[in-house]
Design a protein around this motif. Structure first.
Motif, PDB file in Angstrom:
ATOM      1  N   SER A 385       0.828  -1.199   0.000  1.00  0.00           N
ATOM      2  CA  SER A 385       0.000   0.000   0.000  1.00  0.00           C
ATOM      3  C   SER A 385       0.863   1.249   0.000  1.00  0.00           C
ATOM      4  N   ALA A 386       1.989   1.218   0.731  1.00  0.00           N
ATOM      5  CA  ALA A 386       2.902   2.361   0.734  1.00  0.00           C
ATOM      6  C   ALA A 386       3.439   2.612  -0.671  1.00  0.00           C
ATOM      7  N   ALA A 387       3.832   1.533  -1.355  1.00  0.00           N
ATOM      8  CA  ALA A 387       4.375   1.665  -2.707  1.00  0.00           C
ATOM      9  C   ALA A 387       3.304   2.124  -3.692  1.00  0.00           C
ATOM     10  N   SER A 412      -5.573  11.603   5.202  1.00  0.00           N
ATOM     11  CA  SER A 412      -5.845  10.663   6.280  1.00  0.00           C
ATOM     12  C   SER A 412      -5.800   9.260   5.712  1.00  0.00           C
ATOM     13  N   GLY A 413      -5.721   8.266   6.584  1.00  0.00           N
ATOM     14  CA  GLY A 413      -5.663   6.890   6.105  1.00  0.00           C
ATOM     15  C   GLY A 413      -5.222   5.937   7.177  1.00  0.00           C
ATOM     16  N   ALA A 414      -4.748   4.788   6.744  1.00  0.00           N
ATOM     17  CA  ALA A 414      -4.377   3.723   7.674  1.00  0.00           C
ATOM     18  C   ALA A 414      -3.091   3.059   7.223  1.00  0.00           C
ATOM     19  N   SER A 415      -2.383   2.527   8.180  1.00  0.00           N
ATOM     20  CA  SER A 415      -1.295   1.572   7.986  1.00  0.00           C
ATOM     21  C   SER A 415      -0.313   1.976   6.895  1.00  0.00           C
ATOM     22  N   GLY A 416      -0.019   1.026   5.977  1.00  0.00           N
ATOM     23  CA  GLY A 416       1.023   1.254   4.990  1.00  0.00           C
ATOM     24  C   GLY A 416       0.766   2.426   4.080  1.00  0.00           C
ATOM     25  N   GLY A 417      -0.500   2.684   3.738  1.00  0.00           N
ATOM     26  CA  GLY A 417      -0.807   3.804   2.866  1.00  0.00           C
ATOM     27  C   GLY A 417      -0.340   5.128   3.434  1.00  0.00           C
ATOM     28  N   MET A 418      -0.437   5.265   4.749  1.00  0.00           N
ATOM     29  CA  MET A 418       0.003   6.503   5.382  1.00  0.00           C
ATOM     30  C   MET A 418       1.515   6.645   5.349  1.00  0.00           C
ATOM     31  N   LEU A 419       2.236   5.519   5.315  1.00  0.00           N
ATOM     32  CA  LEU A 419       3.692   5.610   5.168  1.00  0.00           C
ATOM     33  C   LEU A 419       4.035   6.293   3.851  1.00  0.00           C
ATOM     34  N   GLY A 420       3.369   5.844   2.766  1.00  0.00           N
ATOM     35  CA  GLY A 420       3.636   6.446   1.469  1.00  0.00           C
ATOM     36  C   GLY A 420       3.169   7.885   1.389  1.00  0.00           C
TER      37      GLY A 420
END
Length: 754
Positions: A385-387, A412-420
């Motif tokens: 999701s980050a990638a 806003s978001g969750a988990s890996g998506g927020m890393l990206g």
């Protein structure tokens, strides 16, 4: 034929193989996990198989990385051999009268390790060729690296035991030789197939074994030796074996002291096999020393540990770095009344006023008096999701230029998506500060896609389980180094340190409208409420906007971090910690406990809102009047690590076990689908209220091959990275990109002022 089969059956290799199934099956369970992981059937969705088949060291798969895994595999196999040798030696007394008994035991105990190695190489070749996209020459070097590391581990072990055997045999060799000569002179030669005298055992019968030279030998009759003498010989070998395990244990503790050094951040597979090696040794020691008392003693140890934990004398819990945990007396009460006080109208009005100022500042930086506003929500899903989030934002950056972030007010978001998303925002901030940064450079996707699992597992073994407690300081407070700390350090290195900053560092830029506001979330495990973490108090997001004339007041379903923990230095929370709280996948990362009374802990935001949409919609409802009056359109840009289709991966019961476990797994399997169902209703309700003023544009990661999506973990293979990189070219995403173009091309909506 029958006699040959009987002779084969009573060979030491076969008997040892069967003995493992009859005794100490816990060791076979570990072997099963290794086989199943390499096969891709154990924790496949989390990409566990890739950690073994394509291990990374210093950020790449190489002969060195496979050599490290080969070495630790050798350590595990030797630990298994040592432990079972100690446990089974009383049934193999004839080995005590031979030179190098441990070497002979290892040779005859090699069926399972050899099967594993053959299976591993077969799987590794196909995986590295198909998934990591390596040429055959590169694969050959990796195989040679693995074999080199494996041989080194075995060589060190056998050199050690050769020296120990030589010393032992030097002290007792003359007694054995003299006794054997006297016995041989008095006995007639035994016929092949006869059971040797003195080999009575209720567990196994051995008619032959493989010698150190690879020859088939008959076991020697040991009835002329006293039991005390044979026990003494084995006892000396046991001492040598325990000393070897102790040396390895001390080495792991040393690695724990050096885990911050990149050199000692082993590949994840290496850490896992080392953990299994220690687990085998500990289980064997407990079984040997305690025997039938093992289970009662373990229960007693658990009871003692549980008491120490409840009394807070033993505290393995992870903390939020930057918070003050020292004063228990000032911890805020986590009660209905205390949380309700946060929702006082004056407090909510105060927080909303700050966001009104931010909205006005954002509007002042736009190119028209009625600008288009973007809200970005991104889903969880680990590194995939980050990638994908970074790829999607880069595609939008190519389409819109810097106006993407300029028009965006909230992320806003969750988990890996927020890393990206957080990394892309940090890069944009650096560009705003004058740094020569190309936001569309492939290097940024590569950076956020880098491995996060290796340091995490390495720290889990050398710090969380075995290593000494080490401290580090943050904002004047001390915290333990554990796998949560290792995760943050690696994420910081992967992102060039841009995320290693306080939440307050960007407050001024957000107030001035230069940067989008960003809201992190987490799920409170005590009651399922959402923890809202932002750079400023946001108490108006603690419950949905309602019409008080029609609905009765109700409890908050969320908790504002900044206001609730204001006395615990909430403003000093590090962005890396906020991201980790947002992405705390169960067991992979430790839950973060917070200094309240009673104590609460938080984990992955995806448990409550995996798509980040709930926070965005709640914000829209709170500022509906201002948004309708001051914007031309609002576009909710949703970036998802999975498609909208609810027909993918249904839970099917194809076995009796599957049928039995289906009621327990149905919720887990359909968790994200159920979120989609109710969030679609939420979105539909909000859309009605905005009267065609609000649009949603959704970009989905749909794998090129439906049967092979990128794994849900913090590690990606080269093929998975390539697949994620191509996802934005999917016809669904291209259609959404075209929809966004049509929204923006409405000349009556927004044009540059004359």
């Amino acid at each position: 034929m029958k006699k040959n089969l009987i002779r084969f059956w009573h060979g030491l290799p076969i008997q040892l193989f069967l003995l493992h199934f009859r005794r100490h099956q816990v060791f076979l369970l570990i072997w099963y996990i290794l086989f199943a992981t390499v096969a891709g059937s154990f924790m496949r969705n989390f990409g566990a198989y890739s950690l073994f088949l394509a291990p990374e060291y210093f950020g790449k798969v190489s002969a060195l990385s496979t050599a490290i895994v080969g070495f630790t595999t050798g350590v595990f196999i030797m630990s298994w051999n040592i432990t079972t040798f100690i446990l089974y030696s009383r049934h193999l007394r004839f080995l005590a009268t031979t030179a190098q008994p441990f070497l002979k035991y290892c040779i005859n105990n090699a069926i399972i390790p050899l099967c594993f190695l053959v299976f591993y190489f077969w799987r590794a070749y196909h995986f590295t060729h198909d998934q990591e996209l390596f040429a055959n020459s590169a694969i050959l070097f990796q195989v040679l690296g693995y074999l080199g590391g494996f041989s080194l581990a075995l060589g060190i072990a056998f050199l050690y035991f050769f020296g120990a055997d030589k010393t032992i045999y030097y002290t007792v060799g003359s007694v054995i030789t003299q006794a054997n000569h006297q016995h041989d002179a008095q006995q007639s030669p035994a016929l092949w197939g006869e059971r040797p005298a003195g080999q009575e055992s209720r567990l196994l019968r051995v008619d032959w074994f493989v010698s150190a030279a690879g020859r088939i030998r008959r076991p020697r009759d040991v009835q002329h030796y006293s039991k005390a003498f044979l026990d003494n010989v084995f006892q000396r070998h046991h001492v040598a074996a325990v000393l070897a395990i102790s040396i390895a244990f001390v080495f792991l503790i040393g690695v724990g002291y050096s885990s911050d050094t990149r050199l000692f951040q082993l590949p994840a597979a290496a850490s896992i096999t080392l953990f299994f090696a220690v687990l085998v040794a500990v289980a064997g020691a407990i079984s040997l020393v305690l025997g039938t008392w093992s289970i009662p003693v373990l229960i007693l140890l658990y009871a003692v540990g549980n008491y120490l934990y409840q009394a807070e004398w033993l505290d393995p819990r992870n903390k939020a770095y930057g918070l003050n945990y020292q004063s228990a007396a000032t911890r805020p009460p986590y009660t209905q009344e205390a949380v309700a006080k946060l929702l006082h109208p004056d407090s909510i009005a105060k927080d909303k006023a700050v966001y009104y100022q931010m909205l006005e500042a954002w509007k002042a930086r736009q190119l028209s008096p009625q600008p288009i506003m973007f809200l970005i929500s991104t889903s969880g899903g680990g590194t995939r999701s980050a990638a994908f989030t970074m790829n999607a934002l880069q595609a939008l950056q190519k389409e819109l230029g810097d106006s993407l972030m300029q028009k965006t007010f909230l992320i806003s978001g969750a988990s890996g998506g927020m890393l990206g998303a957080a990394y892309f925002r940090a890069l944009y901030a650096e560009k705003q500060n004058g740094q020569p940064i190309d936001l569309t450079a492939p290097a940024h996707v590569e950076a956020i896609s880098k491995d996060l699992l290796s340091p995490l597992f390495s720290s889990f073994l050398t710090r969380d389980l075995l290593g000494p407690i080490q401290k580090f300081a943050r904002n004047g407070f001390l915290y333990n180094k554990d796998r949560g700390y290792a995760f943050e350090q690696q994420l910081s290195r992967n992102t060039q340190g841009l995320l290693n900053r306080s939440l307050l560092a960007d407050t001024a830029a957000e107030r001035a409208g230069k940067l989008p506001a960003i809201i992190y979330n987490a799920a409170i495990t005590r009651d399922g409420r959402k923890l809202i973490v932002a750079s400023r108090p946001s108490r108006f997001l603690m419950r949905p906007a309602v019409d008080p004339r029609h609905l009765r007041p109700f409890d908050a379903d969320a908790l504002d971090f900044q206001s609730f923990f204001a006395q615990q230095s909430a403003a000093g929370l590090n962005t890396l910690t906020a991201l980790r709280m947002n992405a705390t996948f169960p067991y992979v990362l430790p839950n973060v406990w917070l200094p309240s009374n009673p104590i609460i802990d938080v984990m992955d935001a995806g448990l409550r809102d995996n798509f980040g949409q709930e926070t965005a919609l709640r914000f829209l409802q709170e500022y509906k009047d201002w948004l309708l009056a001051n914007t031309a359109k609002i576009v909710l840009i949703q970036i998802r690590d999975r498609g909208f289709s609810d027909w993918e991966k249904p839970l099917e019961s194809k076995s009796l076990l599957g049928y039995s476990t289906q009621p327990f797994l149905i919720l887990q399997n359909n968790w994200y689908k159920m979120q989609d169902y109710y969030q679609h209703d939420q979105l539909d309700y909000v859309l009605d209220g905005f009267n065609n003023h609000l649009y949603r544009v959704a970009f989905q990661y749909v794998p090129g091959k439906k049967e092979a999506p990128a794994s849900l973990s913090f590690h990606l293979t080269a093929a998975e990275k390539r697949d994620i990189g191509l996802a934005m070219k999917n016809h669904l995403n291209q259609e959404e990109l075209q929809r966004l173009r049509l929204i923006l091309l409405d000349k009556s909506v927004e044009k540059r002022p004359e």
